[in-house]
Design an enzyme around this catalytic site. Structure first.
Site, PDB file in Angstrom:
ATOM      1  N   GLU A  31       0.840  -1.194   0.000  1.00 38.34           N
ATOM      2  CA  GLU A  31       0.000   0.000   0.000  1.00 38.34           C
ATOM      3  C   GLU A  31       0.876   1.246   0.000  1.00 38.34           C
ATOM      4  OE1 GLU A  31      -3.521   0.639   2.845  1.00 38.34           O
ATOM      5  OE2 GLU A  31      -2.012   2.035   3.621  1.00 38.34           O
ATOM      6  N   TYR A  63      -6.622   7.133  -0.580  1.00 37.72           N
ATOM      7  CA  TYR A  63      -7.368   8.312  -1.026  1.00 37.72           C
ATOM      8  C   TYR A  63      -7.465   9.274   0.141  1.00 37.72           C
ATOM      9  CZ  TYR A  63     -11.124  10.657  -3.742  1.00 37.72           C
ATOM     10  OH  TYR A  63     -11.887  11.532  -4.467  1.00 37.72           O
ATOM     11  N   ARG A 120     -16.086   3.832   2.988  1.00 39.41           N
ATOM     12  CA  ARG A 120     -16.799   5.034   3.416  1.00 39.41           C
ATOM     13  C   ARG A 120     -15.803   6.143   3.697  1.00 39.41           C
ATOM     14  NH1 ARG A 120     -21.348   5.979   8.125  1.00 39.41           N
ATOM     15  NH2 ARG A 120     -19.637   5.778   9.601  1.00 39.41           N
ATOM     16  N   GLY A 121     -14.721   5.824   4.379  1.00 40.41           N
ATOM     17  CA  GLY A 121     -13.696   6.820   4.680  1.00 40.41           C
ATOM     18  C   GLY A 121     -13.878   7.423   6.058  1.00 40.41           C
ATOM     19  N   ASP A 122     -12.843   8.136   6.509  1.00 40.37           N
ATOM     20  CA  ASP A 122     -12.837   8.745   7.839  1.00 40.37           C
ATOM     21  C   ASP A 122     -13.167  10.223   7.761  1.00 40.37           C
ATOM     22  OD1 ASP A 122     -11.947   6.324   8.998  1.00 40.37           O
ATOM     23  OD2 ASP A 122      -9.879   6.811   8.449  1.00 40.37           O
ATOM     24  N   ASP A 177     -20.738  -6.030  13.096  1.00 40.19           N
ATOM     25  CA  ASP A 177     -19.651  -5.822  12.134  1.00 40.19           C
ATOM     26  C   ASP A 177     -19.693  -6.895  11.048  1.00 40.19           C
ATOM     27  OD1 ASP A 177     -16.878  -4.522  11.503  1.00 40.19           O
ATOM     28  OD2 ASP A 177     -16.477  -6.669  11.560  1.00 40.19           O
ATOM     29  N   GLN A 195      -7.994  -3.824   7.939  1.00 37.25           N
ATOM     30  CA  GLN A 195      -7.284  -2.782   8.660  1.00 37.25           C
ATOM     31  C   GLN A 195      -6.055  -3.424   9.312  1.00 37.25           C
ATOM     32  OE1 GLN A 195      -8.854  -1.593  12.570  1.00 37.25           O
ATOM     33  NE2 GLN A 195      -8.919   0.515  11.802  1.00 37.25           N
TER      34      GLN A 195
END
Length: 326
Positions: A31, A63, A120-122, A177, A195
């Protein structure tokens, strides 16, 4: 290096890459994060050359929060794909309307970047803060998957998602989850990348939960995300940002290695961290992980050291008579 458009056919689908035989003990991937300046970007490309030479199965590009690195993300992914490296682009929903999401997807499609990690993103500024919806936007990664699957021109996208060995911190229970993860897999995602985590048992229990709840979709590949540990300060910061847990035995070993002075004893800290990461990788290989996904922070040395310990790469550095690290 050429920056002309690349045809979609030049990229393998990640779901197909995971089925191909590996020249090493197991496939590995890496990554990258979009760097903040041109000098750091050139360092990323040099790192990409190293991982290309070492036989990475694919590379991913994250991203930035709120699309803050959108242009740099697509430029970097485009160049990596021309290396050629099978390239996975991350895409988040943060601060984007539905129409903007469709425009980004169309841009990726035209560039031939058809491997997508739907996230979704933070929230910007505070990854662990409350999620704030964007007017006219999407709220869940599952909605992004639904949008892609409902749009015929997007059928070329091969979709992955994130998964969480310790459970997503917003989920009330592990069962909740599991339900949300399976909804995305049933919706069309072909695999997940976890993660970062530091206890292999958490990864194995995630795998068990998904298969028990859905023997078909729950059995899709779960790629473990590994961050080689080189600094006590850095790993504590990454844990803080991600919501992951640092096992007490690992933290105690790193603290002992630091011996009250992290800078003076950084080599000892690194030795402990690389050994721990290597042992994690060995266990994951033994347990049948389809790929090892290393979170590199745009550096090569730590990942190559782990790969060397696994018998999957030359020893690090020119002093060993090889040029794998330029």
């Amino acid at each position: 290096m050429s920056t002309t458009n690349i045809p979609a056919s030049s990229q393998w689908a990640i779901s197909d890459v995971l089925k191909r035989p590996s020249p090493g003990r197991v496939p590995f991937s890496v990554e990258f994060m979009p760097p903040r300046d041109d000098a750091a970007e050139e360092r990323l490309y040099r790192a990409a050359e190293v991982f290309h030479d070492l036989g990475a199965s694919f590379v991913s590009v994250t991203y930035g929060a709120g699309g803050s690195t959108r242009e740099r993300t697509s430029r970097i992914a485009r160049r990596l794909a021309q290396q050629p490296l099978t390239t996975l682009v991350h895409l988040t929903l943060v601060n984007h309307t539905r129409d903007e999401m469709k425009a980004i997807l169309q841009e990726y499609l035209e560039l031939g970047l058809t491997n997508l990690l739907a996230l979704r993103g933070d929230p910007p500024g505070d990854p662990l803060g409350d999620w704030v919806s964007t007017e006219g936007g999407l709220n869940y990664a599952s909605e992004l998957i639904d949008l892609i699957k409902a749009t015929p021109e997007f059928e070329q996208f091969d979709l992955g998602i994130a998964s969480f060995p310790e459970g997503h911190f917003r989920a009330k229970t592990l069962e909740e989850d599991t339900k949300y993860t399976l909804a995305k897999l049933r919706g069309g995602a072909q695999y997940s990348i976890t993660q970062m985590f530091f206890d292999v048992e958490d990864y194995l229990r995630l795998r068990d939960r998904l298969v028990a709840a859905d023997p078909i979709h729950g059995a899709k590949p779960i790629i473990p995300g590994i961050m080689p540990i080189t600094s006590l300060r850095s790993v504590r910061r990454q844990v803080e940002l991600s919501g992951a847990q640092l096992p007490s035995n690992l933290e105690e070993a790193l603290v002992r290695a630091a011996n009250g002075n992290e800078e003076a004893n950084k080599d000892e800290i690194r030795k402990v961290g690389i050994e721990y990461s290597t042992n994690m990788a060995e266990r994951l290989i033994a347990e049948g992980a389809e790929d090892l996904h290393f979170m590199t922070l745009n550096f090569t040395r730590a990942t190559q050291e782990v790969l060397y310990n696994l018998g999957m790469a030359p020893a690090w550095g020119a002093e060993h008579g090889q040029d794998a690290v330029r």
